[in-house]
Design a protein around this motif. Structure first.
Motif, mmCIF file in Angstrom:
data_model
loop_
_atom_site.group_PDB
_atom_site.id
_atom_site.type_symbol
_atom_site.label_atom_id
_atom_site.label_comp_id
_atom_site.label_asym_id
_atom_site.label_seq_id
_atom_site.Cartn_x
_atom_site.Cartn_y
_atom_site.Cartn_z
ATOM 1 N N VAL A 51 0.821 -1.224 0.000
ATOM 2 C CA VAL A 51 0.000 0.000 0.000
ATOM 3 C C VAL A 51 0.853 1.272 0.000
ATOM 4 O O VAL A 51 0.367 2.339 -0.378
ATOM 5 N N ASN A 52 2.107 1.181 0.406
ATOM 6 C CA ASN A 52 2.951 2.373 0.445
ATOM 7 C C ASN A 52 3.808 2.544 -0.811
ATOM 8 O O ASN A 52 4.609 3.480 -0.891
ATOM 9 N N ASP A 100 4.791 3.861 -4.243
ATOM 10 C CA ASP A 100 4.360 5.030 -5.008
ATOM 11 C C ASP A 100 5.118 5.109 -6.331
ATOM 12 O O ASP A 100 5.977 4.272 -6.632
ATOM 13 N N LYS A 118 -1.748 0.800 -5.076
ATOM 14 C CA LYS A 118 -2.668 1.918 -5.251
ATOM 15 C C LYS A 118 -2.734 2.292 -6.729
ATOM 16 O O LYS A 118 -1.732 2.231 -7.442
ATOM 17 N N ASN A 119 -3.909 2.708 -7.189
ATOM 18 C CA ASN A 119 -4.095 3.056 -8.596
ATOM 19 C C ASN A 119 -3.186 4.183 -9.037
ATOM 20 O O ASN A 119 -2.674 4.191 -10.156
ATOM 21 N N GLU A 120 -2.947 5.160 -8.159
ATOM 22 C CA GLU A 120 -2.102 6.293 -8.546
ATOM 23 C C GLU A 120 -0.648 5.876 -8.758
ATOM 24 O O GLU A 120 0.076 6.490 -9.540
#
Length: 310
Positions: free
Chosen positions: A99-100, A102, A143-145
């Motif tokens: 989840v982290n 990026d 995450k989608n981003e």
């Protein structure tokens, strides 16, 4: 032995189409890799069994497509991804999602080096530059981003734009192989924009014969009788899991292989199976139920020389 030769021999045993084997050789001859990246070439210790899946994946890679390997636990997705990287002779970057994660972790970010700000490339950038295979593990946990930065790399554009730096075209040998399990905590459905950029292979559950072959390949000294019993035990646990009689925690193919490895070292069979399978569940009732299943197939006080050729 040359890296990839082991998998190539395995594919011959799987009776893969000769034309595909020749195309794989042409691919590896066409795209040599730099000497400094050869330590990233995988040397498989295990092989995926299944001619149809092999042919589908090889055709996809040769056609320039990116793969999404979807399926339940213990279907061999990560082993298969490693095998594909080995057979095509490509350096591998493993990218485990959480989840982290990026965009800067995937593409790269600024850092200080010798008193200057420099760009530190991430794994996706390096795959694009050097023609590697990027293994996107558990992609449905990201995450989608974060995944949005992959869109231009995965579609017809085949580029990565690094903000403030340069526009990197993908090396023609670069491929991305994503894996996803169903039903794990923290997972979610992939959005359509990302899914459309992959061709998807639904990984089937392992069969009795495939599991028996895997055990005999991993442990050449194991007796056929017990290779069959361990395969049957795993498939029985799989059936219990499908019927919701037990949770998915003890359904662990790595755990079964670990248990047999402990037996090969001399550990008592039921203790080894407790460590590799039963104790993966923390429910006392479920542990008792699993031990009862094991006891029906694996005798108590099984000696090492009964399990393995000496």
């Amino acid at each position: 032995m040359k890296r990839g030769t082991l998998v190539l021999n395995h594919l011959k045993e799987e009776y893969l189409q000769p034309a595909l084997l020749e195309s794989i050789k042409q691919f590896t001859d066409c795209y040599p890799i730099p000497e400094n990246l050869k330590d990233r070439l995988p040397v498989p210790s295990q092989f995926y069994y299944g001619k149809e899946i092999w042919e589908a994946a090889v055709c996809a890679i040769l056609s320039g497509k990116n793969l999404l390997l979807a399926g339940h636990k213990a279907t061999g997705k990560n082993i298969f991804a490693e095998n594909l990287s080995a057979i095509f002779g490509r350096p591998r970057w493993d990218i485990s999602f959480h989840v982290n994660m990026d965009a800067s972790t995937l593409i790269g970010c600024d850092t200080f080096e010798n008193g200057k700000v420099v760009f530190r490339p991430g794994p996706v950038f390096q795959c694009a530059k050097y023609g590697g295979f990027g293994i996107l593990d558990e992609i449905n946990m990201a995450k989608n981003e974060a995944l949005a930065v992959l869109h231009a790399a995965l579609d017809f554009r085949h580029v990565i734009d690094v903000p403030g730096y340069e526009r990197i075209p993908l090396h023609p040998a670069a491929r991305f192989i994503a894996t996803m399990n169903y039903g794990y905590a923290g997972t979610k459905e992939l959005n359509e924009a990302l899914t459309s950029r992959f061709v998807v292979i639904q990984m089937p559950m392992i069969t009795h014969e495939q599991l028996k072959r895997l055990l005999q390949c991993e442990f050449p000294a194991i007796k056929t009788k017990y290779a069959e019993q361990f395969a049957a035990l795993f498939l029985e646990l799989q059936k219990k899991c499908e019927n919701s009689e037990i949770s998915s925690k003890p359904l662990d193919l790595r755990g079964l292989l670990d248990a047999v490895a402990l037996m090969e070292r001399g550990l008592e069979a039921h203790t080894a199976l407790d460590m590799g399978i039963t104790n993966k569940s923390f429910d006392i009732y479920e542990q008792t139920f699993i031990r009862d299943i094991i006891h029906t197939r694996i005798p108590r006080h099984l000696e090492h020389n009964q399990l393995f050729e000496v």
